[in-house]
Design an enzyme around this catalytic site. Structure first.
Site, PDB file in Angstrom:
ATOM      1  CE  LYS A  44      -3.477   2.769   0.643  1.00  0.00           C
ATOM      2  NZ  LYS A  44      -4.328   3.050  -0.519  1.00  0.00           N
ATOM      3  CG  ASN A  68     -10.008   3.373  -4.894  1.00  0.00           C
ATOM      4  OD1 ASN A  68      -9.398   4.110  -4.105  1.00  0.00           O
ATOM      5  ND2 ASN A  68      -9.486   2.992  -6.054  1.00  0.00           N
ATOM      6  CG  ASN A 126       0.729   6.407  -6.272  1.00  0.00           C
ATOM      7  OD1 ASN A 126       0.396   6.842  -7.366  1.00  0.00           O
ATOM      8  ND2 ASN A 126      -0.139   6.120  -5.322  1.00  0.00           N
ATOM      9  CB  CYS A 129      -2.949   8.744  -5.882  1.00  0.00           C
ATOM     10  SG  CYS A 129      -4.487   8.471  -4.974  1.00  0.00           S
ATOM     11  CB  THR A 192      -7.912   4.202 -10.688  1.00  0.00           C
ATOM     12  OG1 THR A 192      -7.399   5.289  -9.912  1.00  0.00           O
ATOM     13  CG2 THR A 192      -7.786   2.918  -9.903  1.00  0.00           C
ATOM     14  N   GLY A 216     -10.595  -2.441 -12.273  1.00  0.00           N
ATOM     15  CA  GLY A 216     -11.309  -3.677 -12.603  1.00  0.00           C
ATOM     16  C   GLY A 216     -11.428  -3.892 -14.106  1.00  0.00           C
ATOM     17  N   GLY A 243      -7.479  -4.426 -14.488  1.00  0.00           N
ATOM     18  CA  GLY A 243      -8.549  -5.348 -14.854  1.00  0.00           C
ATOM     19  C   GLY A 243      -8.165  -6.784 -15.108  1.00  0.00           C
TER      20      GLY A 243
HETATM   21  C1  LIG Z   1      -9.177   0.082  -3.264  1.00  0.00           C
HETATM   22  C2  LIG Z   1      -7.979   0.475  -4.096  1.00  0.00           C
HETATM   23  C3  LIG Z   1      -6.914   1.113  -3.500  1.00  0.00           C
HETATM   24  C4  LIG Z   1      -5.790   1.475  -4.250  1.00  0.00           C
HETATM   25  N1  LIG Z   1      -4.742   2.083  -3.629  1.00  0.00           N
HETATM   26  C5  LIG Z   1      -3.616   2.346  -4.340  1.00  0.00           C
HETATM   27  C6  LIG Z   1      -2.454   2.857  -3.698  1.00  0.00           C
HETATM   28  O1  LIG Z   1      -2.402   3.056  -2.481  1.00  0.00           O
HETATM   29  N2  LIG Z   1      -1.358   3.117  -4.461  1.00  0.00           N
HETATM   30  C7  LIG Z   1      -1.333   2.877  -5.812  1.00  0.00           C
HETATM   31  O2  LIG Z   1      -0.301   3.122  -6.447  1.00  0.00           O
HETATM   32  N3  LIG Z   1      -2.413   2.368  -6.438  1.00  0.00           N
HETATM   33  C8  LIG Z   1      -3.535   2.102  -5.750  1.00  0.00           C
HETATM   34  N4  LIG Z   1      -4.620   1.565  -6.378  1.00  0.00           N
HETATM   35  C9  LIG Z   1      -4.569   1.317  -7.833  1.00  0.00           C
HETATM   36  C10 LIG Z   1      -4.185  -0.127  -8.139  1.00  0.00           C
HETATM   37  O3  LIG Z   1      -2.901  -0.450  -7.646  1.00  0.00           O
HETATM   38  C11 LIG Z   1      -4.225  -0.376  -9.664  1.00  0.00           C
HETATM   39  O4  LIG Z   1      -3.318   0.493 -10.314  1.00  0.00           O
HETATM   40  C12 LIG Z   1      -5.608  -0.163 -10.258  1.00  0.00           C
HETATM   41  O5  LIG Z   1      -6.626  -0.576  -9.380  1.00  0.00           O
HETATM   42  C13 LIG Z   1      -5.770  -0.907 -11.590  1.00  0.00           C
HETATM   43  O6  LIG Z   1      -5.598  -2.298 -11.450  1.00  0.00           O
HETATM   44  P1  LIG Z   1      -6.842  -3.310 -11.199  1.00  0.00           P
HETATM   45  O7  LIG Z   1      -7.880  -2.989 -12.243  1.00  0.00           O
HETATM   46  O8  LIG Z   1      -6.242  -4.676 -11.345  1.00  0.00           O
HETATM   47  O9  LIG Z   1      -7.341  -3.031  -9.827  1.00  0.00           O
HETATM   48  C14 LIG Z   1      -5.765   1.201  -5.651  1.00  0.00           C
HETATM   49  C15 LIG Z   1      -6.855   0.553  -6.253  1.00  0.00           C
HETATM   50  C16 LIG Z   1      -7.941   0.179  -5.498  1.00  0.00           C
HETATM   51  C17 LIG Z   1      -9.089  -0.527  -6.168  1.00  0.00           C
END
Ligand SMILES: Cc1cc2nc3c(=O)[nH]c(=O)nc-3n(C[C@H](O)[C@H](O)[C@H](O)COP(=O)(O)O)c2cc1C
Length: 301
Positions: A44, A68, A126, A129, A192, A216, A243
């Site tokens: 995280k 989120n 990161n 965000c 995201t 997702g 995703g």
């Molecule tokens: C609940 C949640 C919390 C996240 N927190 C972080 C974070 O603290 N740092 C970060 O670099 N990305 C964070 N992300 C982004 C994810 O690491 C990832 O880049 C993004 O969700 C796309 O991948 P996925 O579709 O497989 O979830 C977060 C995503 C979600 C859903």
């Protein structure tokens, strides 16, 4: 079959990682998953000081996805080093610390503290965000800042330095190039996409922060296209995410040009997805007569 992936001066045992912010600090999952089987565990995002994050609600389900607005809630780097990192020492996977700051100096300060520890294996920066008012996207959308921040961090560490990019820009390949010019060993993409949901009865945004980050399966085609584009712009490895729910999704990223992948939202549905994806990649390689994971991108010009 060689599934190892070289990033900077180190090697991941396999290409499957779990994405930052979706897997806590790792130890939360140790009863559900064999953490040693993961190629990488991205923790995280950690900042200099503790952050409580945004107001609730912070998560809402959307078609094929999740919005989120956690807002980088985290324990702060001191507590992370004292209480969270040591729990991961006994696992073989590469622990990659994801870090953020609201100023360049804060990013440096967090990395300097982590440099005193044997773990982590490397860093994911990161700069992407969408859910914080200071820092966050402001860093990841300006190529000059990305190059400057990356080169300052580069001077502080010899460990692998990954820069995590946002798709919320006009041309993400310009930002990837800036990270490469600054000395990054790899780029991770994507974080995201900004989104919003409205409660029509209450006539109010669902999320406390009004907007959030979409993740997702809904964003998978965006992630794959981004990887494809960036791979043809930079010569450092690209780590693909967005995703991924099964091995076929991961293979699509690898064919687009990713050297490794991460799974985020997928683990909320099934924490065993990373293991299943790894087996599926292995099976695909066997069926296709592929001996090395390295070089998948050559199939698609
Ligand atoms: C609940 C949640 C919390 C996240 N927190 C972080 C974070 O603290 N740092 C970060 O670099 N990305 C964070 N992300 C982004 C994810 O690491 C990832 O880049 C993004 O969700 C796309 O991948 P996925 O579709 O497989 O979830 C977060 C995503 C979600 C859903």
């Amino acid at each position: 079959m060689d599934l190892s992936v070289k990033i900077g001066n180190k090697t991941l045992s396999n290409p499957v990682g779990v994405a930052s912010g979706t897997f806590g600090y790792g130890s939360e999952y140790e009863k559900l998953v064999d953490l040693s089987e993961l190629g990488a565990l991205y923790t995280k995002t950690v900042t200099h000081k503790y952050r409580s994050g945004n107001s609730c609600p912070r998560i809402v389900e959307t078609p094929s996805g999740l919005l989120n607005s956690i807002g980088l809630a985290n324990v702060g780097v001191k507590k992370f080093i004292a209480e969270k990192l040591p729990l991961l020492e006994r696992y073989e996977c590469a622990v990659i610390a994801n870090i953020a700051g609201s100023t360049e100096d804060e990013y440096i300060a967090v990395l300097e503290q982590l440099e005193k520890c044997e773990l982590p294996w490397g860093y994911e920066i990161n700069i992407s965000c969408p859910n914080v008012s200071h820092g966050g996207l402001a860093f990841g959308t300006d190529p000059l800042i990305v190059e400057s921040l990356t080169s300052r961090l580069r001077l502080k560490t010899k460990k692998p330095l990954l820069v995590k990019l946002t798709p919320n820009v006009t041309d993400i390949s310009v930002i990837a190039k800036a990270a490469e010019n600054g000395g990054a060993d790899a780029v991770s993409c994507i974080n995201t996409l900004i989104g919003m949901a409205i409660d029509t009865k209450a006539k109010r945004p669902v999320l406390g922060n009004i907007t959030g980050g979409l993740s997702g399966p809904a964003i998978r085609p965006v992630g794959i296209a981004v990887v494809y584009k960036i791979k043809r712009t930079v010569s450092i490895p690209v780590i693909g995410l967005g995703g991924i729910m099964c091995a076929d999704d991961a293979v699509q990223y690898l064919l687009a040009g990713a050297s490794a992948i991460q799974i985020g939202t997928g683990t909320f549905v099934d924490p065993e997805i990373p293991g299943k994806v790894l087996s599926g990649i292995r099976e695909y390689c066997e069926q296709e007569g592929i001996k090395k994971i390295n070089g998948f991108h050559k199939y698609i010009e």
